[in-house]
Scaffold this motif. Structure first.
Motif, PDB file in Angstrom:
ATOM      1  N   UNK A  95      41.223 -22.609 -32.294  1.00  0.00           N
ATOM      2  CA  UNK A  95      41.400 -23.717 -31.362  1.00  0.00           C
ATOM      3  C   UNK A  95      41.094 -25.014 -32.094  1.00  0.00           C
ATOM      4  N   UNK A  96      40.953 -26.120 -31.360  1.00  0.00           N
ATOM      5  CA  UNK A  96      40.760 -27.415 -31.990  1.00  0.00           C
ATOM      6  C   UNK A  96      39.473 -27.504 -32.812  1.00  0.00           C
ATOM      7  N   UNK A  97      38.486 -26.637 -32.543  1.00  0.00           N
ATOM      8  CA  UNK A  97      37.251 -26.653 -33.332  1.00  0.00           C
ATOM      9  C   UNK A  97      37.514 -26.267 -34.785  1.00  0.00           C
ATOM     10  N   UNK A  98      38.477 -25.386 -35.004  1.00  0.00           N
ATOM     11  CA  UNK A  98      38.835 -25.002 -36.368  1.00  0.00           C
ATOM     12  C   UNK A  98      39.443 -26.191 -37.104  1.00  0.00           C
ATOM     13  N   UNK A  99      40.241 -26.970 -36.399  1.00  0.00           N
ATOM     14  CA  UNK A  99      40.852 -28.137 -37.031  1.00  0.00           C
ATOM     15  C   UNK A  99      39.787 -29.113 -37.517  1.00  0.00           C
ATOM     16  N   UNK A 100      38.738 -29.284 -36.728  1.00  0.00           N
ATOM     17  CA  UNK A 100      37.656 -30.196 -37.120  1.00  0.00           C
ATOM     18  C   UNK A 100      36.934 -29.703 -38.365  1.00  0.00           C
ATOM     19  N   UNK A 101      36.736 -28.379 -38.460  1.00  0.00           N
ATOM     20  CA  UNK A 101      36.067 -27.832 -39.646  1.00  0.00           C
ATOM     21  C   UNK A 101      36.925 -28.037 -40.889  1.00  0.00           C
ATOM     22  N   UNK A 102      38.234 -27.788 -40.779  1.00  0.00           N
ATOM     23  CA  UNK A 102      39.117 -27.925 -41.937  1.00  0.00           C
ATOM     24  C   UNK A 102      39.242 -29.368 -42.389  1.00  0.00           C
ATOM     25  N   UNK A 103      38.963 -30.310 -41.526  1.00  0.00           N
ATOM     26  CA  UNK A 103      39.024 -31.727 -41.904  1.00  0.00           C
ATOM     27  C   UNK A 103      37.914 -32.139 -42.854  1.00  0.00           C
ATOM     28  N   UNK A 104      36.974 -31.269 -43.109  1.00  0.00           N
ATOM     29  CA  UNK A 104      35.891 -31.577 -44.043  1.00  0.00           C
ATOM     30  C   UNK A 104      36.321 -31.362 -45.496  1.00  0.00           C
ATOM     31  N   UNK A 105      37.536 -30.904 -45.717  1.00  0.00           N
ATOM     32  CA  UNK A 105      38.023 -30.692 -47.075  1.00  0.00           C
ATOM     33  C   UNK A 105      38.347 -32.023 -47.749  1.00  0.00           C
ATOM     34  N   UNK A 106      38.461 -31.975 -49.062  1.00  0.00           N
ATOM     35  CA  UNK A 106      38.853 -33.176 -49.820  1.00  0.00           C
ATOM     36  C   UNK A 106      40.323 -33.509 -49.537  1.00  0.00           C
ATOM     37  N   UNK A 107      40.709 -34.754 -49.778  1.00  0.00           N
ATOM     38  CA  UNK A 107      42.053 -35.220 -49.412  1.00  0.00           C
ATOM     39  C   UNK A 107      43.157 -34.443 -50.115  1.00  0.00           C
ATOM     40  N   UNK A 108      42.908 -34.035 -51.390  1.00  0.00           N
ATOM     41  CA  UNK A 108      43.970 -33.378 -52.154  1.00  0.00           C
ATOM     42  C   UNK A 108      44.069 -31.886 -51.869  1.00  0.00           C
ATOM     43  N   UNK A 109      43.207 -31.342 -51.017  1.00  0.00           N
ATOM     44  CA  UNK A 109      43.184 -29.908 -50.727  1.00  0.00           C
ATOM     45  C   UNK A 109      44.085 -29.617 -49.531  1.00  0.00           C
ATOM     46  N   UNK A 110      44.990 -28.643 -49.684  1.00  0.00           N
ATOM     47  CA  UNK A 110      45.867 -28.262 -48.579  1.00  0.00           C
ATOM     48  C   UNK A 110      45.138 -27.299 -47.647  1.00  0.00           C
ATOM     49  N   UNK A 111      45.573 -27.277 -46.387  1.00  0.00           N
ATOM     50  CA  UNK A 111      44.967 -26.393 -45.385  1.00  0.00           C
ATOM     51  C   UNK A 111      46.073 -25.677 -44.626  1.00  0.00           C
TER      52      UNK A 111
END
Length: 313
Positions: A221-237
């Motif tokens: 759900x949207x909580x997963x999206x928030x966690x993945x946003x902690x990655x560096x800008x050049x990292x794909x998700x």
């Protein structure tokens, strides 16, 4: 002229008045040491009604009558172990508080004492001791199967205790790694209530990614999206999920309009949850959005993550 024939004999004049010691339960004074049934010199002295030093003096004067299979000299460590096993103290068990190395007599050695101790009480006590040795032998033979079962139970208990200790050690090591922010997590558990710890671990993994993050989870759900946003800008998700259980199309559209895009692919043939950080894959026992709500295990796997990705459909 001095009578030399009696110089090695304990006379009646050397006997203590402690006749009541002859009424002691002899079976309780027979121990198994070095695989043999033996009696200690101090216990025998009490039964005979003499002081231990007189008994030892007579034995030393007739030492040729007491070969190794008749008498052994215990080490102080063996004596301490014997006291511990029988829950006795050094001053209240009849062995005295001295630190001499005691003699332990086998059945043959006790019988030989008859030729050294010639008091009426010694003869009577030796008869009782011989009967006690025979009774003990009969008891051990009759109950051999019981002792074997007890030994097996003790062995299994030691194995179980060792397994529990090793498990506790591994859990402590995992928790230590979790406490050390620089350490790479390998495996462990999240227990119910450890929501923040689980969130922190996943967030740290996401931050360490250099090239890619791939989540395989049928319930997002949207909580997963928030966690993945902690990655560096050049990292794909990328997220692989089952559309029957995850409905994030609207949340994903709004997210990608504001933050670096997260790609979602549908899949239906994956049961477990996996998190791929660059080329390292983690197995996770529960959905990431629910970590910490129940007991969940996680572990780093050694497989090539691309092997799993190639099988997803």
């Amino acid at each position: 002229m001095e009578d030399k024939t009696d110089k090695n004999i304990i006379k009646a004049s050397d006997v203590n008045a402690n006749v009541g010691s002859a009424l002691m339960p002899i079976e309780n004074l027979i121990y198994v040491i070095r695989g043999q049934q033996v009696m200690l010199d101090s216990d025998l002295a009490r039964l005979y009604g003499v002081e231990t030093k007189y008994l030892k003096r007579a034995v030393k004067s007739n030492i040729s009558r007491f070969p190794a299979d008749f008498m052994i000299e215990l080490s102080l460590e063996e004596l301490d172990n014997l006291r511990c096993k029988n829950c006795t103290s050094s001053s209240g068990n009849g062995h005295g508080g001295t630190r001499y190395k005691p003699y332990a007599f086998t059945e043959q050695g006790v019988a030989m004492l008859s030729s050294v101790l010639r008091s009426e009480q010694a003869i009577e006590i030796n008869i009782r001791i011989m009967r006690a040795f025979i009774a003990m032998r009969s008891f051990l033979q009759t109950n051999a199967h019981v002792f074997q079962r007890l030994e097996t139970l003790e062995h299994n208990h030691l194995l179980l205790h060792r397994h529990i200790s090793e498990t506790d050690k591994r859990i402590d090591e995992v928790l230590t790694r979790l406490d050390n922010k620089e350490a790479e997590p390998i495996e462990g558990f999240f227990f119910d209530g450890q929501i923040f710890d689980a969130y922190t671990l996943i967030s740290d993994l996401v931050r360490k990614a250099k090239t890619r993050i791939i989540l395989i989870d049928n319930y997002v759900d949207d909580r997963i999206l928030k966690v993945l946003d902690k990655r560096a800008d050049e990292v794909t998700a990328t997220i692989y999920t089952d559309p029957r259980h995850s409905h994030i199309e609207n949340d994903l559209r709004r997210h990608n309009a504001q933050y670096p895009a997260i790609t979602v692919h549908h899949c239906s043939n994956v049961h477990d949850r996996f998190l791929i950080i660059d080329d390292t894959i983690y197995f996770i026992g529960g959905s990431i959005k629910d970590l910490g709500k129940k007991i969940v295990a996680f572990s780093q796997m050694h497989q090539n993550p691309d092997d799993i990705l190639s099988k997803i459909r």
